[in-house]
Design an enzyme around this catalytic site. Structure first.
Site, PDB file in Angstrom:
ATOM      1  N   LYS A   1       0.840  -1.216   0.000  1.00 53.72           N
ATOM      2  CA  LYS A   1       0.000   0.000   0.000  1.00 53.72           C
ATOM      3  C   LYS A   1       0.869   1.259   0.000  1.00 53.72           C
ATOM      4  CE  LYS A   1      -2.160  -1.092   3.840  1.00 53.72           C
ATOM      5  NZ  LYS A   1      -1.484  -2.365   4.139  1.00 53.72           N
TER       6      LYS A   1
ATOM      7  N   ARG B   1     -10.015   1.350   8.436  1.00 47.23           N
ATOM      8  CA  ARG B   1      -9.497   0.023   8.721  1.00 47.23           C
ATOM      9  C   ARG B   1     -10.511  -0.836   9.462  1.00 47.23           C
ATOM     10  NH1 ARG B   1      -3.826   0.578   8.490  1.00 47.23           N
ATOM     11  NH2 ARG B   1      -2.731  -1.328   9.018  1.00 47.23           N
TER      12      ARG B   1
ATOM     13  N   ARG C   1      10.865  -1.907  11.120  1.00 45.20           N
ATOM     14  CA  ARG C   1       9.751  -1.410  11.946  1.00 45.20           C
ATOM     15  C   ARG C   1       9.474  -2.337  13.125  1.00 45.20           C
ATOM     16  NH1 ARG C   1       4.896   0.135   7.926  1.00 45.20           N
ATOM     17  NH2 ARG C   1       3.774  -0.933   9.574  1.00 45.20           N
TER      18      ARG C   1
END
Ligand code: AP5
Ligand code: MG
Length: 215
Positions: free
Chosen positions: A13, A88, A161
């Protein structure tokens, strides 16, 4: 255009949104990137979001919706935007509809990036993200930076991350299936969804997305 990009963690994305937003001259609004910027700036919002994000859970709606609304109300988003990672869940999707309707606006398209789970796991395992700006995304094998550990765009440090651990990824996939996937049916009922096969080269996926938007 007002576009929503949806897809599992690691679908690409952020990678696609950067290119599409530039091509369409609209801002790329990623709630994940906004949260990470708040965390690195040490804000109260970032402090509230961090534990949820590290575990791969959704940050509570009241925090997320108001942050997304503030960003969409900025001047550069008046002519359209590309949302990445928002909404979401169905209540965020409903809140977005209410927000847009109040301004006499609506969404133009929802692009659903489709990739199988094995590929998502490979993509996440090798991802490296820039400390300065988490929309600068690399991959050790698929999209290596020119200099290892250094962002090609701004020279920032590349890091892994905190939500790329095996446990967090598993949880994010669960959360995606249970909470996020239902928004696809919600938007299908509005006739907005185009499914984009997201395997293959980044530029080919971008082309598929652009073709879907032209329809
Ligand atoms: P967020 O930052 O949105 O994470 P995510 O949805 O889990 O998705 P990712 O960013 O991990 O993956 P991506 O699809 O962007 O893929 P990428 O382009 O990086 O959210 C993080 C957290 O914030 C959430 O868990 C939640 O806690 C919180 N949050 C955010 N929004 C929220 C909301 N609305 N409500 C509540 N909480 C919220 O690509 C992945 C890798 O693959 C990269 O290395 C890339 O180089 C590589 N790659 C991309 N495309 C290709 C390709 N075609 N071929 C090969 N490799 C590719
Ligand atoms: Mg992303």
């Amino acid at each position: 255009m007002r576009i929503v990009l949806v897809g599992p963690p690691g679908a690409g994305k952020g990678t696609q949104a950067t290119v599409l937003a530039k091509t369409l001259s609209i801002p790329h609004i990623s709630t994940g990137d906004l949260f990470r910027a708040n965390i690195s700036q040490g804000t109260e919002l970032g402090r509230r979001a961090k534990a949820f994000m590290d575990a791969g859970d959704l940050v509570p709606d009241e925090v997320t919706i108001s942050m997304a609304k503030d960003r969409m109300e900025q001047a550069d988003a008046a002519g359209g935007f590309l949302l990445d990672g928002f909404p979401r869940n169905v209540s965020q999707a409903e809140a977005l509809d209410v927000m847009l309707k109040a301004e006499g606006m609506s969404l133009d398209a929802v692009l659903d990036l489709e990739v199988e789970e094995d590929e998502v796991v490979k993509r996440l395992a090798g991802r490296r993200t820039c400390r300065n700006d988490s929309s600068h995304i690399f991959h050790v094998a698929y999209r290596p930076p020119k200099v290892e550990g250094v962002c090609d765009i701004d020279g920032g440090e590349l890091y892994v991350r905190e939500d790329q651990t095996e446990d967090a990824v598993r949880n994010r996939l669960d959360v995606y299936h249970t909470q996020t996937e239902p928004i696809i049916d919600y938007y299908k009922a509005q006739g907005l969804v185009s499914t984009i096969p997201a395997l293959g080269e980044v530029k080919d996926v971008t082309q598929r997305a652009m073709d879907a938007l032209k329809k």
